[in-house]
Design an enzyme around this catalytic site. Structure first.
Site, PDB file in Angstrom:
ATOM      1  N   PHE A   1       0.826  -1.355  -0.209  1.00 54.70           N
ATOM      2  CA  PHE A   1      -0.140  -0.073  -0.007  1.00 54.70           C
ATOM      3  C   PHE A   1       0.717   1.130   0.044  1.00 54.70           C
ATOM      4  O   PHE A   1       0.276   2.389  -0.303  1.00 54.70           O
ATOM      5  CB  PHE A   1      -0.959   0.139   1.114  1.00 54.70           C
ATOM      6  CG  PHE A   1      -0.198   0.289   2.544  1.00 54.70           C
ATOM      7  CD1 PHE A   1      -0.064   1.554   2.914  1.00 54.70           C
ATOM      8  CD2 PHE A   1       0.302  -0.600   3.473  1.00 54.70           C
ATOM      9  CE1 PHE A   1       0.709   2.155   3.949  1.00 54.70           C
ATOM     10  CE2 PHE A   1       1.113  -0.034   4.624  1.00 54.70           C
ATOM     11  CZ  PHE A   1       1.214   1.195   4.879  1.00 54.70           C
TER      12      PHE A   1
ATOM     13  N   LYS B   1      -1.539  -7.702  -9.014  1.00 52.68           N
ATOM     14  CA  LYS B   1      -2.321  -7.715  -7.851  1.00 52.68           C
ATOM     15  C   LYS B   1      -2.001  -6.447  -6.984  1.00 52.68           C
ATOM     16  O   LYS B   1      -1.026  -6.650  -6.174  1.00 52.68           O
ATOM     17  CB  LYS B   1      -2.170  -9.150  -7.060  1.00 52.68           C
ATOM     18  CG  LYS B   1      -3.351  -9.439  -6.400  1.00 52.68           C
ATOM     19  CD  LYS B   1      -3.818  -8.504  -5.401  1.00 52.68           C
ATOM     20  CE  LYS B   1      -2.821  -8.644  -3.898  1.00 52.68           C
ATOM     21  NZ  LYS B   1      -3.612  -7.841  -3.333  1.00 52.68           N
TER      22      LYS B   1
ATOM     23  N   GLU C   1      -5.030  -4.191  -1.654  1.00 53.21           N
ATOM     24  CA  GLU C   1      -6.613  -3.901  -1.661  1.00 53.21           C
ATOM     25  C   GLU C   1      -6.523  -2.577  -0.817  1.00 53.21           C
ATOM     26  O   GLU C   1      -7.771  -2.051  -1.172  1.00 53.21           O
ATOM     27  CB  GLU C   1      -6.995  -5.077  -0.916  1.00 53.21           C
ATOM     28  CG  GLU C   1      -6.492  -5.389   0.323  1.00 53.21           C
ATOM     29  CD  GLU C   1      -5.482  -6.345   0.551  1.00 53.21           C
ATOM     30  OE1 GLU C   1      -4.410  -6.192  -0.286  1.00 53.21           O
ATOM     31  OE2 GLU C   1      -5.282  -6.962   1.513  1.00 53.21           O
ATOM     32  N   ARG C   2      -5.569  -2.147  -0.362  1.00 48.12           N
ATOM     33  CA  ARG C   2      -5.931  -0.925   0.462  1.00 48.12           C
ATOM     34  C   ARG C   2      -5.864   0.384  -0.398  1.00 48.12           C
ATOM     35  O   ARG C   2      -6.052   1.243  -0.297  1.00 48.12           O
ATOM     36  CB  ARG C   2      -5.081  -0.776   1.577  1.00 48.12           C
ATOM     37  CG  ARG C   2      -5.570  -2.091   2.806  1.00 48.12           C
ATOM     38  CD  ARG C   2      -4.528  -2.019   4.027  1.00 48.12           C
ATOM     39  NE  ARG C   2      -3.388  -2.492   3.895  1.00 48.12           N
ATOM     40  CZ  ARG C   2      -2.430  -2.656   4.855  1.00 48.12           C
ATOM     41  NH1 ARG C   2      -2.711  -2.154   6.087  1.00 48.12           N
ATOM     42  NH2 ARG C   2      -1.352  -3.233   4.611  1.00 48.12           N
TER      43      ARG C   2
ATOM     44  N   SER D   1       5.330  -6.980   3.389  1.00 50.43           N
ATOM     45  CA  SER D   1       6.091  -7.263   4.568  1.00 50.43           C
ATOM     46  C   SER D   1       6.676  -8.447   4.654  1.00 50.43           C
ATOM     47  O   SER D   1       6.454  -9.476   3.828  1.00 50.43           O
ATOM     48  CB  SER D   1       4.824  -7.261   5.743  1.00 50.43           C
ATOM     49  OG  SER D   1       4.105  -8.195   5.272  1.00 50.43           O
TER      50      SER D   1
ATOM     51  N   CYS E   1       9.772   1.501   3.274  1.00 51.53           N
ATOM     52  CA  CYS E   1      11.069   0.516   3.748  1.00 51.53           C
ATOM     53  C   CYS E   1      12.108   1.195   3.826  1.00 51.53           C
ATOM     54  O   CYS E   1      13.158   0.520   4.149  1.00 51.53           O
ATOM     55  CB  CYS E   1      10.665  -0.561   2.782  1.00 51.53           C
ATOM     56  SG  CYS E   1      11.334  -0.039   0.920  1.00 51.53           S
TER      57      CYS E   1
ATOM     58  N   GLU F   1       9.781  -3.946  12.696  1.00 49.45           N
ATOM     59  CA  GLU F   1       9.397  -2.876  12.015  1.00 49.45           C
ATOM     60  C   GLU F   1       8.145  -2.169  12.469  1.00 49.45           C
ATOM     61  O   GLU F   1       7.060  -3.181  12.780  1.00 49.45           O
ATOM     62  CB  GLU F   1       9.238  -3.395  10.427  1.00 49.45           C
ATOM     63  CG  GLU F   1       8.921  -2.278   9.521  1.00 49.45           C
ATOM     64  CD  GLU F   1       8.581  -2.765   8.056  1.00 49.45           C
ATOM     65  OE1 GLU F   1       7.974  -3.620   7.764  1.00 49.45           O
ATOM     66  OE2 GLU F   1       9.301  -2.092   7.192  1.00 49.45           O
TER      67      GLU F   1
HETATM   68  P1  NAD Z   1       1.730  -6.610   3.162  1.00 50.00           P
HETATM   69  O1  NAD Z   1       2.518  -7.694   3.300  1.00 50.00           O
HETATM   70  O2  NAD Z   1       0.502  -6.664   4.094  1.00 50.00           O
HETATM   71  O3  NAD Z   1       0.707  -6.841   1.722  1.00 50.00           O
HETATM   72  C1  NAD Z   1       1.656  -6.795   0.484  1.00 50.00           C
HETATM   73  C2  NAD Z   1       0.923  -7.719  -0.584  1.00 50.00           C
HETATM   74  O4  NAD Z   1       0.759  -8.769  -0.049  1.00 50.00           O
HETATM   75  C3  NAD Z   1      -0.640  -7.138  -0.657  1.00 50.00           C
HETATM   76  O5  NAD Z   1      -0.762  -6.948  -2.254  1.00 50.00           O
HETATM   77  C4  NAD Z   1      -1.457  -8.068   0.056  1.00 50.00           C
HETATM   78  O6  NAD Z   1      -2.662  -8.244  -0.500  1.00 50.00           O
HETATM   79  C5  NAD Z   1      -0.707  -9.214   0.043  1.00 50.00           C
HETATM   80  N1  NAD Z   1      -0.770  -9.955   1.181  1.00 50.00           N
HETATM   81  C6  NAD Z   1      -1.078  -9.433   2.542  1.00 50.00           C
HETATM   82  N2  NAD Z   1      -1.227 -10.605   3.524  1.00 50.00           N
HETATM   83  C7  NAD Z   1      -1.104 -11.509   2.761  1.00 50.00           C
HETATM   84  C8  NAD Z   1      -1.053 -12.991   3.131  1.00 50.00           C
HETATM   85  N3  NAD Z   1      -1.067 -13.490   4.371  1.00 50.00           N
HETATM   86  N4  NAD Z   1      -0.900 -14.075   2.037  1.00 50.00           N
HETATM   87  C9  NAD Z   1      -0.841 -13.619   0.765  1.00 50.00           C
HETATM   88  N5  NAD Z   1      -0.637 -12.313   0.516  1.00 50.00           N
HETATM   89  C10 NAD Z   1      -1.066 -11.309   1.390  1.00 50.00           C
HETATM   90  O7  NAD Z   1       2.591  -5.366   3.080  1.00 50.00           O
HETATM   91  P2  NAD Z   1       1.692  -3.914   3.210  1.00 50.00           P
HETATM   92  O8  NAD Z   1       1.436  -3.538   4.419  1.00 50.00           O
HETATM   93  O9  NAD Z   1       0.910  -3.596   2.117  1.00 50.00           O
HETATM   94  O10 NAD Z   1       3.126  -3.090   2.970  1.00 50.00           O
HETATM   95  C11 NAD Z   1       4.192  -2.717   3.874  1.00 50.00           C
HETATM   96  C12 NAD Z   1       5.430  -3.422   4.080  1.00 50.00           C
HETATM   97  O11 NAD Z   1       5.948  -3.518   2.496  1.00 50.00           O
HETATM   98  C13 NAD Z   1       6.371  -2.943   4.916  1.00 50.00           C
HETATM   99  O12 NAD Z   1       6.719  -4.264   5.718  1.00 50.00           O
HETATM  100  C14 NAD Z   1       7.439  -2.499   4.172  1.00 50.00           C
HETATM  101  O13 NAD Z   1       8.699  -2.541   4.630  1.00 50.00           O
HETATM  102  C15 NAD Z   1       7.318  -3.195   2.978  1.00 50.00           C
HETATM  103  N6  NAD Z   1       7.984  -2.820   1.708  1.00 50.00           N
HETATM  104  C16 NAD Z   1       9.220  -3.032   1.395  1.00 50.00           C
HETATM  105  C17 NAD Z   1       9.684  -2.722   0.239  1.00 50.00           C
HETATM  106  C18 NAD Z   1      11.199  -2.910  -0.158  1.00 50.00           C
HETATM  107  O14 NAD Z   1      11.568  -2.572  -1.197  1.00 50.00           O
HETATM  108  N7  NAD Z   1      11.740  -4.003   0.374  1.00 50.00           N
HETATM  109  C19 NAD Z   1       9.137  -1.515  -0.492  1.00 50.00           C
HETATM  110  C20 NAD Z   1       8.002  -1.052  -0.143  1.00 50.00           C
HETATM  111  C21 NAD Z   1       7.339  -1.589   1.088  1.00 50.00           C
END
Ligand code: NAD
Length: 491
Positions: free
Chosen positions: A158, A182, A185-186, A235, A290, A390
Site C-alpha cells: 500500500f 495484484k 487491496e488498500r 511485509s 521501507c 518494523e
Molecule cells: P503486506 O505484506 O501486508 O501486503 C503486501 C501484499 O501482499 C498486498 O498486495 C497484500 O494483499 C498481500 N498479502 C497480505 N497478506 C497476505 C497473506 N497473508 N498471504 C498472501 N498475500 C498477502 O504489506 P503492506 O502492509 O501492504 O506494505 C508494507 C510492507 O511492505 C512493509 O513491511 C514495508 O517495509 C514493505 N515494503 C518493502 C519494500 C522494499 O523494497 N523492500 C518496498 C515497499 C514496502
C-alpha cells in the site's frame, strides 16, 4: 486545497482482464479509505481464483503477438506512456495522496520515480542486447540472446501505490512479457489509472491485466502453472511465504520485504543539515517507507548525543500534522486505524521495556482520520523489540553508543538489511562503515538511500528473498532468460 475531480472519479475499482474493465457485483469487497478523514472512497473487489485463471488465459493469448512485436515498437509504447504520465502527473499524484495519505511533495516524488523507471525501460533495445564472442574455436562464434519469460505477475504493497507497480510494469512488458498486477487491496486506485494510460499509449489487449483482491488472489498466482515469474513487495512474513510457495511451484521469485534501517550520526556530523534529513527519513510518508530511518544511532559522548537528540526533538515537535492534500502538511496519517493501534502498542511496549518516551504521539493529533503524532523513544537498547521489529509509523527509536564500531555492531544485529545511513564528514569513517555494514542501500549524509531506476533496489538479509533485485539491469535479467548459440557455417 481539496483533491482534484480526477482523483474522485476513480471510485469504482474494477479488474482489467484481456483489455476489458470487468465489474462483478457478486464479489465481497474491502473498503478503501481516505486516511486523512476515514471516509470510505471506494470498494476493492476481493476477486477469486477463477479471476486469476481468466487473467492468465488472456495474458497467455496476448503473449505470442506481444513477444514477437519488435522491441523498438514496444519501446515506442513506453515513450508514449512516459508522455501520458507527464500529462497526467497531477492526477496520478492526487490519487496517491487520496488513497495512501502522503503529502503532495512525497506523492509527486513517488510519481517522478515511477516515470524514471519508464524512462529507463525506454532503452529496452539496448537493455536486451546479448553478447557475442567470435572465433571461440576456428570458425565458431558464440552468441547470446535475451527472451521474455511469458506471463509474469506482481503483488504490491500500500505504501507506494504508483511507484512500486511501476518498478516492474515497464521493464517486464518492455522485455516482451505479458503481465498480471495484484495491487494492495488498500490502495487500488493508482494501478487502475496506470492501466488506462497503458492502453491509451497503445498497449494491445491482454498484455497488462489487473486482478484486485487479497490472499486468495495471491495464492492463485503462486500456484498457477501458467505464471512464470512473480515480483512481490510487502511485509517480511508475507515475502517469505510468497518466495517459498512461488519457488515450490517452479516460479522465478523476487520478494522485497520489510526493514529496520539505522541512521548513524557521528559527532562531527553537520547537525543543521543532518537534522532535516533525519526528520524527513523518520517521519516522511508517516514512517510508512521501507527506506525510513527508524533507528537513530547517536554516536559519541553523552552531551554530544543530547545535542543531537534535542535538535531532532525540537524539529519533530514543530512538524505540521495534516492531510496530504493540505498545503504545508508535514506529518500525514497512517493507512488504517488498525495499523495506528499497532504503532501505539509498540510505543506502549517500548515504555514497558524501559525506553524513555521523549516525544509522545499516542494521543491522536487530529480527531478525524488515522493520525499519529511524531514520537521519539530514547535509550532504546538492542534487546528491546522496538529496536528490532518494523513499526512502520512515525516512531524514531534512539540508541546511544560510544563509537562507530558499536554502531555497526548494533546495526548488524538486525535481521533486516535494507538500508543504512551515516552522517559524518569523515571519509575514513564512511569507508570503515561501508566495508562492514550489512545493508544493501547506503546513504552518506542522505537519510533515504533510494537508488535510481537504473540501479537495483538492493535490500539484503531478511529484507529481500531471491537473487535478482527489482529495477536496473537486475530487473531486466529477472524478466528475461538467455539462449546461448554456438555457430559454425559449413560451406
Ligand atoms: P503486506 O505484506 O501486508 O501486503 C503486501 C501484499 O501482499 C498486498 O498486495 C497484500 O494483499 C498481500 N498479502 C497480505 N497478506 C497476505 C497473506 N497473508 N498471504 C498472501 N498475500 C498477502 O504489506 P503492506 O502492509 O501492504 O506494505 C508494507 C510492507 O511492505 C512493509 O513491511 C514495508 O517495509 C514493505 N515494503 C518493502 C519494500 C522494499 O523494497 N523492500 C518496498 C515497499 C514496502
Amino acid at each position: 486545497m481539496k483533491l482534484t475531480d480526477h482523483a474522485r472519479r476513480h471510485k469504482e475499482v474494477r479488474n482489467l482482464i484481456g483489455g476489458e474493465w470487468q465489474k462483478r457485483e457478486d464479489l465481497p469487497t474491502e473498503p478503501v479509505y481516505d486516511p486523512a478523514t476515514a471516509e470510505v472512497i471506494a470498494q476493492t473487489p476481493l476477486s477469486k481464483k477463477e479471476d486469476v485463471e481468466r487473467a492468465v488465459r488472456a495474458a497467455e493469448e496476448a503473449f505470442s503477438g506481444w513477444s514477437s512485436t519488435p522491441v523498438v515498437e514496444r519501446a515506442r509504447i513506453l515513450f508514449r506512456l512516459k508522455m501520458l504520465m507527464e500529462e497526467n502527473f497531477d492526477e496520478l499524484s492526487s490519487l496517491v495522496t487520496l488513497e495512501n495519505g502522503k503529502d503532495k511533495k512525497d506523492a509527486s516524488g513517488e510519481v517522478r520515480r515511477a516515470i524514471e523507471v519508464v524512462e529507463f525501460a525506454c532503452g529496452m533495445p539496448t537493455l536486451l542486447m546479448g553478447e557475442t564472442v567470435r572465433d571461440v574455436a576456428r570458425g565458431i562464434d558464440n552468441l547470446s540472446f535475451r527472451y521474455p519469460l511469458g506471463v509474469v505477475a506482481a503483488i504490491t504493497p500500500f505504501n507506494f501505490p504508483c511507484m512500486v507497480p511501476m518498478w516492474t510494469i515497464p521493464i517486464a512488458i518492455g522485455a516482451g512479457n505479458t503481465y498480471i498486477l495484484k495491487p494492495s487491496e488498500r490502495t487500488p486506485l493508482c494501478s487502475q489509472r496506470i492501466g488506462e494510460l497503458l492502453f491509451e499509449a497503445g498497449l494491445p489487449e491482454g498484455v497488462f491485466n489487473i486482478v484486485n483482491g487479497a490472499k486468495e488472489v495471491v495464492d492463485a498466482i503462486l500456484t498457477h502453472p501458467g505464471i512464470k515469474a512473480i515480483s512481490f513487495v510487502g511485509s517480511q512474513p508475507v515475502a517469505e511465504y510468497v518466495y517459498r510457495e512461488g519457488c515450490a511451484h517452479g516460479k522465478r521469485v523476487q520478494a522485497l520485504a520489510g526493514a529496520k534501517n539505522s541512521m548513524i550520526v557521528l559527532p562531527d556530523a553537520v547537525l543543521e543539515k543532518a537534522v532535516p534529513n533525519i526528520i524527513s527519513s523518520a517521519y516522511g510518508n508517516a514512517g510508512e517507507r521501507c527506506l525510513a530511518g527508524s533507528v537513530l544511532v547517536a554516536v559519541g559522548k553523552e552531551e554530544e548525543q543530547d545535542r543531537l537528540i534535542g535538535a531532532v526533538k525540537e524539529a519533530a515537535s514543530k512538524m505540521k500534522v495534516g492531510p496530504g492534500y493540505e498545503e504545508g502538511s508535514e506529518l500525514t496519517p497512517l493507512i488504517r486505524d488498525s495499523h495506528r493501534e499497532k504503532v501505539r502498542s509498540y510505543v506502549d511496549l517500548a515504555e514497558q521495556e524501559g525506553a524513555e518516551v521523549v516525544l509522545d504521539g499516542r494521543v491522536p493529533p487530529r480527531e478525524e482520520g488515522f493520525f499519529f503524532g511524531p514520537t521519539i523513544l530514547d535509550r532504546v537498547t538492542a534487546k528491546m523489540r522496538v529496536a528490532r521489529e518494523e513499526i512502520f509509523g512515525p516512531v524514531l527509536s534512539v540508541v546511544r553508543v560510544p563509537d562507530l564500531d558499536e554502531a555497526i555492531e548494533f546495526t548488524n544485529g538486525s535481521a533486516f538489511g535494507n538500508a543504512c545511513s551515516i552522517f559524518t564528514e569523515s571519509g575514513a569513517a564512511v569507508r570503515r562503515w561501508r566495508e562492514r555494514i550489512e545493508a544493501g542501500m547506503l546513504g552518506v549524509n542522505i537519510g533515504v538511500a533510494a537508488p535510481m531506476a537504473f540501479m537495483p533496489f538492493n535490500g539484503i538479509k531478511k529484507s529481500f528473498y531471491g537473487d535478482l533485485h527489482a529495477t536496473g539491469k537486475d530487473g531486466v535479467r529477472f524478466f528475461t532468460e538467455n539462449k546461448v548459440e554456438i555457430v559454425r557455417w559449413l560451406s
